[in-house]
Scaffold this motif. Sequence first.
Motif, PDB file in Angstrom:
ATOM      1  N   TRP A 275       0.741  -1.130   0.055  1.00 22.66           N
ATOM      2  CA  TRP A 275      -0.111   0.133  -0.040  1.00 22.66           C
ATOM      3  C   TRP A 275       0.914   1.383   0.013  1.00 22.66           C
ATOM      4  N   GLY A 276       0.148   2.342  -0.663  1.00 27.36           N
ATOM      5  CA  GLY A 276       0.787   3.568  -0.677  1.00 27.36           C
ATOM      6  C   GLY A 276       0.056   4.794  -0.614  1.00 27.36           C
ATOM      7  N   HIS A 277       0.587   6.015  -0.923  1.00 28.12           N
ATOM      8  CA  HIS A 277      -0.244   6.995  -0.815  1.00 28.12           C
ATOM      9  C   HIS A 277      -1.475   7.093  -1.673  1.00 28.12           C
ATOM     10  N   MET A 278      -2.675   7.731  -1.243  1.00 24.25           N
ATOM     11  CA  MET A 278      -4.076   7.647  -1.660  1.00 24.25           C
ATOM     12  C   MET A 278      -4.654   6.132  -1.607  1.00 24.25           C
ATOM     13  N   SER A 279      -4.033   5.394  -0.815  1.00 25.61           N
ATOM     14  CA  SER A 279      -4.363   4.099  -0.602  1.00 25.61           C
ATOM     15  C   SER A 279      -4.425   3.149  -1.925  1.00 25.61           C
ATOM     16  N   GLU A 280      -3.403   3.544  -2.657  1.00 24.21           N
ATOM     17  CA  GLU A 280      -2.972   2.728  -3.880  1.00 24.21           C
ATOM     18  C   GLU A 280      -2.327   1.602  -3.469  1.00 24.21           C
TER      19      GLU A 280
END
Length: 249
Positions: free
Chosen positions: A32-37
């Motif tokens: 997972w990363g920024h903006m729930s990507e």
Amino acid sequence: PYARGSLPAKAQLITAGVDVQKFGLYYAIRAWGHMSESWLIDHGYIAGETEFDNVWITLHSVLDQKFDGKPISRAFIDSGFAADRVYDFVRRIGGHVAPTKGQERLDKPLRTATVDVSQRGKMLKVGVKLWHIDTDYFKSQVYSRIRWPIDQPGGWHLHEQTDEDYCRQVVAESAIIKASGRRTWVKNYQHNHYLDCEVLNFAAATSLHVHALGPKQESSSQPPPKVQSELHSSNKPFIKANRKNWMRR
């Protein structure tokens, strides 16, 4: 495109979701990363009767993996089937692994409770934190991400080796609106285990406040801050010398 088992550069934390069946365990591991990507890192099926120890020993190896040096931050295991075995496994692993129980609807997406009594009514010395999950909410979240616009940040990605069975299972259900206005989910495909795994992944990421992650500074030499675990930690060894009966009730 990215390879199975590789960690994309923008990933900041990793979760796992495990669906328990009588004759095996399905799992999916997602970064997972920024903006729930998010990115599917690995998925699979551990065959074997879940009444016995072999599949749980293998699952421990799966959840103990590191990807480019980064461990799994949190793993959610569904306890709707073989709850006592799931609780026993969680007590032995501790730390980043937790049991869950799906609910059709809750007043909020996630709720916790301490379980200190087994299904057989036996008092347990060490309680387990059980996460109650609003399945309607998180299925909706998964499906909205699958339909995410390809040119917008916050997408839901699959690795290059993703197989047909995974794809069919993850879209195995449809939301139907009843005459009362309530939404219900119906199966369109025989198996929906990977959908359940991805629901657990989204719930695990939410429990770690994935929505609060900022953009990853790829040029920075500093590692990302560690996520404080809220789960019970245990210093007991997971597998004792006597492998024949390491999981006692």
